[in-house]
Design a protein around this motif. Structure first.
Motif, short mmCIF file in Angstrom:
data_model
loop_
_atom_site.label_atom_id
_atom_site.label_comp_id
_atom_site.label_asym_id
_atom_site.label_seq_id
_atom_site.Cartn_x
_atom_site.Cartn_y
_atom_site.Cartn_z
N MET A 264 -17.98 46.59 24.82
CA MET A 264 -17.79 46.64 23.37
C MET A 264 -16.34 46.33 23.04
SD MET A 264 -20.29 47.13 21.35
CE MET A 264 -19.59 47.78 19.83
N LEU A 265 -16.13 45.55 22.01
CA LEU A 265 -14.78 45.25 21.55
C LEU A 265 -14.28 46.45 20.73
CD1 LEU A 265 -15.54 41.68 20.20
CD2 LEU A 265 -14.33 42.23 22.31
N PRO A 266 -12.96 46.62 20.68
CA PRO A 266 -12.45 47.65 19.77
C PRO A 266 -12.88 47.31 18.34
CG PRO A 266 -10.67 46.25 20.60
CD PRO A 266 -11.90 45.89 21.38
N SER A 267 -13.08 48.32 17.54
CA SER A 267 -13.59 48.05 16.19
C SER A 267 -12.54 47.29 15.37
CB SER A 267 -14.02 49.36 15.51
OG SER A 267 -13.09 49.70 14.54
N LEU A 268 -13.04 46.41 14.51
CA LEU A 268 -12.15 45.47 13.80
C LEU A 268 -12.23 45.69 12.29
CD1 LEU A 268 -12.95 42.10 15.60
CD2 LEU A 268 -10.83 43.39 15.75
N SER A 269 -11.13 45.49 11.63
CA SER A 269 -11.16 45.50 10.16
C SER A 269 -11.74 44.16 9.70
CB SER A 269 -9.75 45.65 9.59
OG SER A 269 -9.06 44.43 9.75
N ARG A 270 -12.15 44.10 8.45
CA ARG A 270 -12.73 42.89 7.89
C ARG A 270 -11.79 41.69 8.00
NH1 ARG A 270 -16.86 41.13 4.62
NH2 ARG A 270 -16.13 39.66 3.06
N THR A 271 -10.50 41.97 7.72
CA THR A 271 -9.51 40.88 7.76
C THR A 271 -9.31 40.38 9.19
OG1 THR A 271 -8.41 42.38 6.24
CG2 THR A 271 -7.35 40.25 6.65
N GLU A 272 -9.20 41.32 10.13
CA GLU A 272 -9.02 40.92 11.52
C GLU A 272 -10.23 40.11 12.00
OE1 GLU A 272 -6.54 44.65 13.49
OE2 GLU A 272 -8.62 44.92 12.86
N TYR A 273 -11.40 40.58 11.63
CA TYR A 273 -12.63 39.89 12.03
C TYR A 273 -12.64 38.46 11.51
CZ TYR A 273 -17.58 38.60 12.02
OH TYR A 273 -18.77 37.94 12.18
N LYS A 274 -12.34 38.33 10.21
CA LYS A 274 -12.34 36.99 9.60
C LYS A 274 -11.38 36.05 10.30
CE LYS A 274 -14.22 37.05 5.05
NZ LYS A 274 -14.03 36.63 3.65
N LYS A 275 -10.22 36.62 10.68
CA LYS A 275 -9.20 35.81 11.33
C LYS A 275 -9.69 35.32 12.70
CE LYS A 275 -4.59 36.51 12.68
NZ LYS A 275 -3.51 37.53 12.81
N GLN A 276 -10.24 36.27 13.46
CA GLN A 276 -10.73 35.91 14.80
C GLN A 276 -11.87 34.89 14.72
OE1 GLN A 276 -11.42 38.47 17.95
NE2 GLN A 276 -9.92 40.04 17.40
N ILE A 277 -12.78 35.14 13.81
CA ILE A 277 -13.91 34.22 13.67
C ILE A 277 -13.45 32.83 13.26
CG2 ILE A 277 -15.81 33.70 12.04
CD1 ILE A 277 -16.78 35.38 14.31
N SER A 278 -12.48 32.81 12.37
CA SER A 278 -11.98 31.52 11.89
C SER A 278 -11.40 30.70 13.04
CB SER A 278 -10.95 31.78 10.80
OG SER A 278 -10.35 30.58 10.44
N LEU A 279 -10.69 31.37 13.94
CA LEU A 279 -10.13 30.68 15.11
C LEU A 279 -11.27 30.18 16.01
CD1 LEU A 279 -7.14 32.97 16.12
CD2 LEU A 279 -7.04 30.53 15.52
N LEU A 280 -12.22 31.06 16.25
CA LEU A 280 -13.32 30.71 17.15
C LEU A 280 -14.15 29.55 16.63
CD1 LEU A 280 -14.58 34.20 18.38
CD2 LEU A 280 -13.99 32.25 19.83
N ARG A 281 -14.44 29.58 15.34
CA ARG A 281 -15.28 28.50 14.82
C ARG A 281 -14.58 27.16 14.86
NH1 ARG A 281 -16.77 30.12 8.75
NH2 ARG A 281 -17.47 27.98 8.52
#
Lengths: 494, 494
Positions: B7-24
């Motif tokens: 399991m990944l450490p829990s993420l805030s909405r902003t952190e999640y968006k940032k990570q996803i944006s990089l991945l996509r």
């Protein structure tokens, strides 16, 4: 219009062989040129008595590459789920290829009439469907040669008798053949009527007397060779006129006339609620449509960046994944160019209970192909009625045909183009061509207006969607799908 | 072999968006290169809970061109008539394309085991079929990424509850899902077993915890991007070794060993009688095969001018024209080259009661492609077992697989080549390539011997036909078809 052929003087075996040898060489050479040119498909329809034998003999003279023979019996499972003429479209030869059709689409009206199995309305409707098919194919350059072989009652009796006498050949007499022979007179009358009614200037019937095999084969080969030869002669004179349409400002245009309120919009919460509501409804309807055997065809057209893909993605959530298919239509491939332009769309006609969603469609013929000059003026002008006919066949097979033109303003398009350029993962959505198309905005608008005017039928109307606000557009699309699908389901005879 | 992810450490909405944006963005770039290279197909298999949502999200990040999503439910009419895996072959992505498979071929063993609907032999046989498919595809260069999303019982209950509470979302809970949820433990056990048994070195399962959506999407995107990246890296290092096989004189060769009596022959009258007799028998058998739902696949191989076409033409007279189809196999087209080489043959698998006749076949892989070096040594060596597996699937679907190698002497070939050159309408049958192939007579013979040795199975034996006398050959062919078809009919369970 029906061509009949006088009996040839009787021939000795040697004379016959000599004549046939000359004819087959000629025919073989014609075919070779025809294959090489790849300018048109050839359909050889053979009906009447001895069609298998005639087809086998002619085939044995020719190069079998690109040559296929078809005979249609009762519909198989895949065919039962599609419009009646779907199976014929599946077998059409490509340019440079030959399809030999034993009985072709004539078997059904011939025996229906002989056995008095159908009323005159059904019969005439079927014939008009045949006429449309042969007209569309020949207008697109196909050569259709139709040979009908008739034999006398006494000759037919003699042949069946001989085959049945010999234990080795008895199996060749099928039940259908025997039954037909017993109804010789009815079949004769039915055939006479059919030939008269379906001999068109562009696809004449040639009636050959078949009692004498030598006469039959020489006449058949002669007609085949003559028609193929003159077709190729004619074809080499014609060159396709590819004239891009000149831009023309039309102030009475349809879309302009509508005075669309492109500013219509929807707030986020209302959007979420409505979207979910209509998805639920569409889901219910899709289950009903399976029960009623209703299929759905959705067509999305509109300028680049109008929001077609987004609307489709919001919609498909309502369907189970294996019940729909999104087909993106781009330029035809080299393979597809070898057929009538509707051919590739016939491949995607859904089976019962299924949904096919076209992201761009056959309407490309009267939009991009017209504006860019990929189709001749004759071709795209012809397309309106070809399309109406195609959609009517879908409707008659219990298919809801639901069509959307999504309209955005020129400014809105510019805004979206720029946004695409600035978003790395959306970059694929925008290219040079999109900018070039944008310069032809007025021409595309004119083409769209004419298209909507000429193909908005009772059975398949266009819905124009105000697209500047994506939320408004998406809800209007899904709501319309619900309404029109419901109508089709209610109308459907189970 | 099964990969699990912490399991990944829990993420805030902003952190999640940032990570996803990089991945996509990374994923999008990988896909762009993948599309451009066109070296291999990509299959993304998503199983477990939330597969639709995962697939929809991933798709929304990508270029939709060349990307299709599939989910399989009960078999449709066309599928019921073919081997069980036929429908999967129909959907395979071409090189440079992506197929997203929801549940893929795992739905059936998963629920069969959970509901205890199948015995262990059937289950294991099904798994071995899956293994073979994935092995064949990956050996041919495909990348198969398998993601399994598991959620806890409490999370599943919570989700269903929330959806059902809201009248707008109630429709999203299907009966199947509800039933599965009620059998949570059985499905959990079945999934665990399935993942362990079907995680192969070349197609591993990656198990993702799905309770937390952010964790699920980031992990899924990360795995997808990593595997696609390393696949492309690896691929760019490999270049296909295309080495034509060196000529080798093998005195222990199979055909030579057989000491065929190529001088066997048949007089004209005996020929006529026997041909007609076996045609009658074959006609009867073809009618029986329709009743029993038996299909027939005939394969004709042999050197140029061996008499394949002539034998086929004498045979087909026994079938009704709409019940058989002759497929001539030539070089694969550019389109066909974008798939596993067996793909194009899967397209022609006959429905029940139908006959497909292959004039040359999938055996080209171990004949012309081997000798001319169009396939690598690995590729053609692999083909023997791939072919045996393919034919076994046909047999298991009540299909008679009847294979002929027609053998003529080198002198006889020369005689026939010369005759062809001197007959105008046979000229198409002979070209430069035929003469070039003739020079490689020994290599072709060696390839044929190995092929016959390795693919003559209990269920699909080769018949070697002495072909110098055409009459003898044609009768032997039709007689063999009768015998082997009869066996299949007798064996068939109705």
């Amino acid at each position: 219009m029906l061509e009949k052929y006088p009996m040839l003087p009787s021939l000795s075996r040697t004379e016959y062989k000599k004549q046939i040898s000359l004819l087959r060489d000629k025919l073989y050479n014609e075919q070779r040129q025809f294959r090489k040119k790849k300018t048109s498909p050839l359909l050889l329809v053979i009906g009447g008595a001895g069609k298998h034998d005639t087809a086998n003999t002619i085939t044995s003279w020719m190069d079998p590459r690109g040559l296929s023979t078809y005979e249609f019996a009762e519909n198989n499972a895949a065919e039962l789920e599609r419009p009646e003429f779907w199976r014929y479209w599946q077998t059409l030869p490509a340019k440079g290829e030959i399809g030999i059709y034993l009985g072709a689409w004539y078997n059904r009206p011939l025996s229906d009439q002989a056995y008095q199995r159908s009323d005159s309305v059904t019969y005439e409707r079927y014939l008009s469907r045949i006429k449309t098919l042969e007209k569309q194919l020949t207008e697109d350059g196909a050569l259709i040669i139709k040979l009908w072989i008739s034999i006398s009652k006494s000759e037919q009796e003699k042949r069946l008798h001989m085959l049945k006498e010999n234990p080795l050949t008895r199996w060749r007499v099928t039940q259908t053949e025997e039954k037909q022979a017993q109804h010789y007179d009815q079949f004769k009358t039915s055939a006479n009527q059919l030939l008269k009614k379906t001999s068109y200037p562009y696809a004449k019937w040639h009636e050959i007397k078949g009692d004498n095999t030598k006469h039959r084969m020489i006449t058949a080969a002669q007609i085949f060779q003559d028609l193929l030869h003159s077709h190729q002669d004619k074809n080499s004179l014609l060159t396709k006129k590819l004239i891009p349409v000149a831009p023309k400002k039309n102030n009475n245009a349809y879309i302009t006339n509508m005075k669309l309120d492109l500013e219509k919009h929807l707030e986020k919460n209302a959007y979420k609620n409505k979207l979910e509501k209509y998805r639920g409804r569409l889901h219910e309807l899709s289950i009903e449509s399976i029960k009623k055997g209703v299929s759905t065809v959705l067509v999305f057209e509109g300028v680049d960046a109008a929001g077609k893909g987004g609307a489709i993605r919001r919609l498909i959530v309502a369907f189970e994944a294996h019940r729909y298919r999104v087909v993106q239509i781009a330029k035809p491939t080299e393979e597809e160019k070898r057929y009538h332009y509707l051919w590739r769309f016939w491949q995607h006609v859904p089976t019962k209970g299924m949904t096919t969603i076209f992201d761009r469609s056959w309407y490309g013929r009267v939009l991009v192909e017209r504006v860019e000059g990929f189709a001749t003026t004759e071709e795209w002008n012809r397309a309106y009625s070809e399309i109406n006919d195609f959609e009517k066949q879908l409707l008659e097979n219990n298919t809801a045909v639901i069509k959307f033109w999504i309209q955005i303003s020129k400014d809105e398009q510019l805004k979206r183009f720029r946004a695409r350029q600035n978003t790395p993962h959306k970059e694929w959505k925008i290219n040079e061509e999109d900018w070039r198309n944008r310069e032809k905005w007025e021409q595309y608008e004119e083409a769209a207006e004419k298209m909507i005017g000429l193909t908005s039928t009772d059975f398949a109307p266009w819905t124009i969607v105000e697209g500047n606000d994506k939320r408004f557009a998406r809800v209007k699309v899904i709501k319309t799908v619900c309404e029109q699908l419901e109508q089709t389901i209610n109308r459907a005879v189970n």
